[in-house]
Design a protein around this motif. Structure first.
Motif, mmCIF file in Angstrom:
data_model
loop_
_atom_site.group_PDB
_atom_site.id
_atom_site.type_symbol
_atom_site.label_atom_id
_atom_site.label_comp_id
_atom_site.label_asym_id
_atom_site.label_seq_id
_atom_site.Cartn_x
_atom_site.Cartn_y
_atom_site.Cartn_z
ATOM 1 N N GLN A 531 41.184 53.758 45.547
ATOM 2 C CA GLN A 531 39.949 53.960 44.846
ATOM 3 C C GLN A 531 39.848 53.068 43.831
ATOM 4 O OE1 GLN A 531 37.047 55.554 46.131
ATOM 5 N NE2 GLN A 531 38.621 55.993 47.903
ATOM 6 N N VAL A 532 40.741 52.877 42.952
ATOM 7 C CA VAL A 532 40.952 51.878 41.761
ATOM 8 C C VAL A 532 40.760 50.559 42.189
ATOM 9 C CG1 VAL A 532 42.127 51.185 40.012
ATOM 10 C CG2 VAL A 532 42.043 53.509 40.446
ATOM 11 N N ASP A 533 41.328 50.348 43.629
ATOM 12 C CA ASP A 533 41.623 49.018 43.975
ATOM 13 C C ASP A 533 40.250 48.524 44.561
ATOM 14 O OD1 ASP A 533 42.959 46.737 44.710
ATOM 15 O OD2 ASP A 533 43.729 47.418 46.430
ATOM 16 N N ALA A 534 39.669 49.437 45.216
ATOM 17 C CA ALA A 534 38.188 49.189 45.725
ATOM 18 C C ALA A 534 37.272 48.825 44.869
ATOM 19 C CB ALA A 534 37.823 50.176 46.626
ATOM 20 N N LEU A 535 37.468 49.586 43.710
ATOM 21 C CA LEU A 535 36.553 49.382 42.417
ATOM 22 C C LEU A 535 36.714 47.928 42.103
ATOM 23 C CD1 LEU A 535 34.438 50.414 40.192
ATOM 24 C CD2 LEU A 535 36.313 51.445 39.392
ATOM 25 N N GLN A 536 37.588 47.750 41.624
ATOM 26 C CA GLN A 536 38.147 46.639 40.962
ATOM 27 C C GLN A 536 37.748 45.483 41.880
ATOM 28 O OE1 GLN A 536 42.245 47.015 39.886
ATOM 29 N NE2 GLN A 536 41.387 47.947 37.943
ATOM 30 N N GLY A 537 38.100 45.685 43.158
ATOM 31 C CA GLY A 537 37.757 44.727 44.199
ATOM 32 C C GLY A 537 36.075 44.276 44.524
ATOM 33 N N ALA A 538 35.320 45.500 44.409
ATOM 34 C CA ALA A 538 33.920 45.112 44.456
ATOM 35 C C ALA A 538 33.437 44.509 43.311
ATOM 36 C CB ALA A 538 33.319 46.878 44.642
ATOM 37 N N ALA A 539 33.915 44.932 41.932
ATOM 38 C CA ALA A 539 33.681 44.236 40.923
ATOM 39 C C ALA A 539 33.733 42.787 40.681
ATOM 40 C CB ALA A 539 34.228 45.019 39.603
ATOM 41 N N ALA A 540 34.985 42.527 41.530
ATOM 42 C CA ALA A 540 35.018 41.001 41.470
ATOM 43 C C ALA A 540 34.268 40.301 42.547
ATOM 44 C CB ALA A 540 36.455 40.678 42.200
ATOM 45 N N GLN A 541 33.634 40.995 43.253
ATOM 46 C CA GLN A 541 32.670 40.263 44.274
ATOM 47 C C GLN A 541 31.184 40.418 43.828
ATOM 48 O OE1 GLN A 541 33.208 40.959 48.595
ATOM 49 N NE2 GLN A 541 35.187 41.566 48.421
ATOM 50 N N PHE A 542 30.833 41.261 42.755
ATOM 51 C CA PHE A 542 29.694 41.608 42.238
ATOM 52 C C PHE A 542 29.862 41.635 40.775
ATOM 53 C CE2 PHE A 542 29.512 43.278 46.414
ATOM 54 C CZ PHE A 542 28.375 42.959 47.137
ATOM 55 N N PRO A 543 30.328 40.643 40.179
ATOM 56 C CA PRO A 543 30.842 40.630 38.691
ATOM 57 C C PRO A 543 29.536 40.926 37.680
ATOM 58 C CG PRO A 543 30.635 38.259 39.380
ATOM 59 C CD PRO A 543 30.516 39.097 40.773
ATOM 60 N N ASP A 544 28.492 40.643 38.154
ATOM 61 C CA ASP A 544 27.242 40.645 37.157
ATOM 62 C C ASP A 544 26.286 41.870 37.590
ATOM 63 O OD1 ASP A 544 27.928 38.178 36.112
ATOM 64 O OD2 ASP A 544 26.800 37.246 37.798
ATOM 65 N N ASP A 545 26.653 42.774 38.219
ATOM 66 C CA ASP A 545 26.102 43.769 38.939
ATOM 67 C C ASP A 545 26.937 45.303 38.533
ATOM 68 O OD1 ASP A 545 23.926 42.574 40.279
ATOM 69 O OD2 ASP A 545 25.594 41.722 41.313
ATOM 70 N N LEU A 546 28.049 45.196 38.214
ATOM 71 C CA LEU A 546 28.760 46.492 38.239
ATOM 72 C C LEU A 546 29.292 46.733 36.684
ATOM 73 C CD1 LEU A 546 30.891 46.560 41.134
ATOM 74 C CD2 LEU A 546 28.679 47.349 41.188
ATOM 75 N N ASP A 547 28.918 47.778 35.962
ATOM 76 C CA ASP A 547 29.348 48.139 34.672
ATOM 77 C C ASP A 547 30.630 48.993 34.718
ATOM 78 O OD1 ASP A 547 29.857 48.733 32.031
ATOM 79 O OD2 ASP A 547 27.734 49.369 31.825
#
Length: 690
Positions: A531-547
């Motif tokens: 879950q941590v890995d997926a969160l960080q991976g998603a943030a890398a693909q959407f860096p300007d959208d996830l806080d």
């Protein structure tokens, strides 16, 4: 004013009402019998028939026309519906003879018989409230269980026979025990012979199983309900098999293993499947109906666990065995002794065996479940090429395909006869009205299947949104699928101002045995890490959208366990959690599920996968929700964790749900649960900026 999504979601039972299901195709392929409610908010299921040639539907049986009051369901039927997660009422199951000319079903304990040609329905006189009626292949008899006894009703002379009567209140004949129904997907406890002159019946004795009590604290005048619950490391029900002939003879069928997985009795053989207590060995046995003696057909072993695949065993028309097993890194279809699917195609379920053809579900890409057919040494894709989630049935040259894609408003049921489209069986499901904003990605170092959802009006890069992780994250259940229905609640949460992430980590199905077996002896670390890995991976693909400074997590059942685990062990990542019906101590969960992954309690793997030792670490908002009538994950899980948190001086919230089981079918409860969760998350993550 339009109805809110939470109310609509609750009233439609998660948009399942009105969807056709429970298909049976006549041998000639000319008719399809099925179940469906009359509308998307109508909870009463009716029995229907579809004429393939004419494309017309006929109503066979409507419980309302039969004046049935379902407030008086037998307790055993309520338990069966809880095990199968049945959310509707009415005719929720039925059986037919081999010719599909007659159907039998139960309504509020009554036994009903429907003539599919004339559409006449009559109620049969029985010895008591009826559970699991099954008509014989020849259509001459109907079996049923009442009071733990297995009865057979002769349809010609209207005489009721008792095939087996329980020797004590702890014994039943013809019913699946708790573990079979809850963990092995076996809802039945008896099987007719092809000639209809005998049944193979399970005798279950629950006397060795520990007594638990499910109380209703909101109504202290009501006595607690006693339940036999086989907690991890304790005794299971004693299960035996007997061949009970209509002439009164009784032949025992001995077997050595702890678990009876399933049975199959067709024109070629009587087969039973058994599994050892440690679940590392599964045996397929051929039984001689005359003597009850058995011969080993095959034995599958695995150092972690063997997998149960529904729909097998069976035979092709020439008697060749149809089986499924994990081989060479994949879940594979086996014909005879040979695997006929590649290891890269993960076989999920065998749906039908029709002559020389086998219809099955399988995944190449984990987010997709396609419909495949095997025949004459070849496999062929028979569902549409568009990515989606499909299922179906086949007989007599007719194929019924049900499916849903990300672009579909709901599921679609197509009828195909000898390769030609013959129309659709209509769905009456309500339209959800959401604007789905789903992106399916691969995230993190393990390329985890991940769905990212944004509010319908979100402009990419315009604002960083608080994040809500919305997983299940454990064995058996997959959340990230190429089907719109998988994301309705997640999209509604997104529309409340969140970026929602749904991720399938190690242990979830769809990627093969190695991925699933990564949770062996550890149900906590791999799912949480992913879950941590997926969160960080998603943030890398959407860096300007996830806080990532405002991350919440919610889940139910295993997902509830994972949500609580997240704020206890990774408060640096997760800032608030909602844990619904969480398993907090695996010693309190059942034998078959828990021991598959953690072994016996004495093996030393339970503490590291449970939550109590982490109670003193809590410094994030945590909301625990639990139905007090839950007989699967009992409320003791939440209450004991709450006690540990209190003892550690850690503030938290507990929401007890009076009268609610592991499901939440009650309309007002289901609606307000969503609203309360949003309110909790907004307050916990900073309402002013959401």
């Amino acid at each position: 004013m339009s109805e809110s999504f939470p109310r609509l979601h609750a009233r439609t039972r998660r948009f399942t009402l009105g969807v056709p299901r429970g298909f049976t195709i006549a041998p000639g392929g000319d008719r399809v019998v099925f179940l469906r409610t009359k509308g998307g908010s109508d909870p009463v299921t009716c029995l229907w028939e579809y004429d393939v040639a004419g494309g017309r539907e006929r109503l066979i049986a409507d419980p309302r026309a039969l004046a049935v009051d379902e407030d008086d369901l037998p307790p055993e039927e309520r338990a069966r519906r809880e095990r199968s997660r049945e959310q509707a009422g009415g005719i929720v199951g039925y059986s037919t003879d081999s010719a599909v000319t007659t159907a039998a079903f139960a309504l509020s304990g009554g036994l009903y018989l429907a003539d599919l040609k004339t559409r006449s329905v009559r109620k049969l006189k029985t010895a008591g409230p009826v559970i699991d009626p099954r008509i014989s292949p020849t259509g001459e008899h109907v079996g049923y269980v009442t009071g733990g006894a297995l009865h057979v009703h002769d349809l010609e002379d209207e005489v009721d026979h008792v095939l087996a009567r329980p020797e004590s209140p702890e014994v039943t004949y013809g019913l699946a025990e708790f573990i079979a129904a809850e963990e092995m997907d076996r809802m039945r406890g008896y099987w007719w012979s092809p000639s209809g002159d005998a049944v193979l019946a399970e005798r279950a004795d629950v006397s060795p199983v520990g007594r638990w009590h499910i109380a209703d604290p909101a109504n202290p005048s009501r006595p607690a309900v006693e339940q036999r619950y086989p907690a991890a490391g304790t005794a299971n029900a004693g299960v035996e098999l007997f061949i009970l002939a209509l002439d009164g003879s009784r032949v025992p069928v001995p077997f050595q293993d702890e678990y009876l997985v399933t049975a199959s009795w067709d024109a070629h053989a009587l087969l039973i499947v058994t599994m050892a207590r440690d679940q590392r060995t599964m045996r397929l046995l051929r039984v001689d109906p005359a003597t009850g003696s058995s011969t080993l057909v095959r034995e599958d072993t695995d150092p972690a666990w063997v997998d149960i695949v529904t729909g097998v065993p069976g035979h092709l028309s020439d008697g060749t065995l149809v089986w499924a097993a994990s081989l060479d890194g994949g879940h594979r279809l086996i014909i005879g002794d040979e695997p006929v699917t590649p290891a890269t195609l993960q076989v999920r379920q065998i749906l039908d065996i029709d002559g020389d053809a086998v219809l099955f579900r399988a995944s190449g890409e984990p987010t997709e479940i396609a419909l495949w057919a095997y025949k004459d040494g070849r496999i062929t894709l028979v569902s549409p090429a568009e990515s989606g989630v499909y299922s179906g049935h086949t007989a007599g040259g007719t194929l019924v395909v049900t499916g849903q894609t990300l672009g579909d408003e709901g599921s679609v049921t197509r009828v195909i006869h000898h390769g030609k489209a013959r129309g659709h069986i209509a769905s009456h499901a309500e339209r959800h009205g959401l604007d789905l904003r789903v992106s399916l990605i691969r995230a993190g170092g393990r390329d985890l299947s991940t769905a990212v959802l944004f509010p319908s009006g979100h402009v990419p890069g315009s604002v960083r949104l608080p994040v809500l992780m919305d997983p299940y994250g454990g064995p058996h259940a997959q959340r990230v699928l190429a089907a719109s229905g998988a994301y309705l609640t997640s999209q509604w949460f997104a529309d409340q101002g969140f970026a929602v992430i749904v991720a399938d980590g190690r242990g979830t199905p769809g990627r093969g045995p190695e991925f699933e077996r990564a949770v062996l002896h550890d149900l906590a670390s791999p799912p949480l890490e992913d879950q941590v890995d997926a969160l960080q991976g998603a943030a890398a693909q959407f860096p300007d959208d996830l806080d990532l400074s405002r991350v919440g997590i919610r889940g139910w059942s295993f997902g509830g366990f994972l949500a609580a685990l997240a704020v206890l062990r990774r408060p640096d990542v997760f800032h608030a959690a909602i844990a619904g019906a969480p398993v907090t101590d695996w010693r309190l969960y059942d034998t078959c599920y828990t021991e598959r992954y953690l072994g016996l309690p004495g093996d030393g793997h339970y503490d590291s996968s449970s939550l109590f030792a982490d109670a003193e670490k809590l410094d994030r908002p945590l909301l625990l929700i639990h139905g007090l009538a839950d007989d699967n994950v009992v409320a003791a899980h939440t209450l004991r964790l709450s006690s540990a948190l209190l003892a550690a001086g850690r503030p938290h919230n507990v929401l007890p749900l009076s009268g609610v089981t592991h499901m939440t079918p009650q309309e007002v409860v289901a609606e307000n649960l969503l609203l309360l969760q949003v309110d909790f998350l907004k307050k916990s993550l900073g309402a002013s900026s959401i």
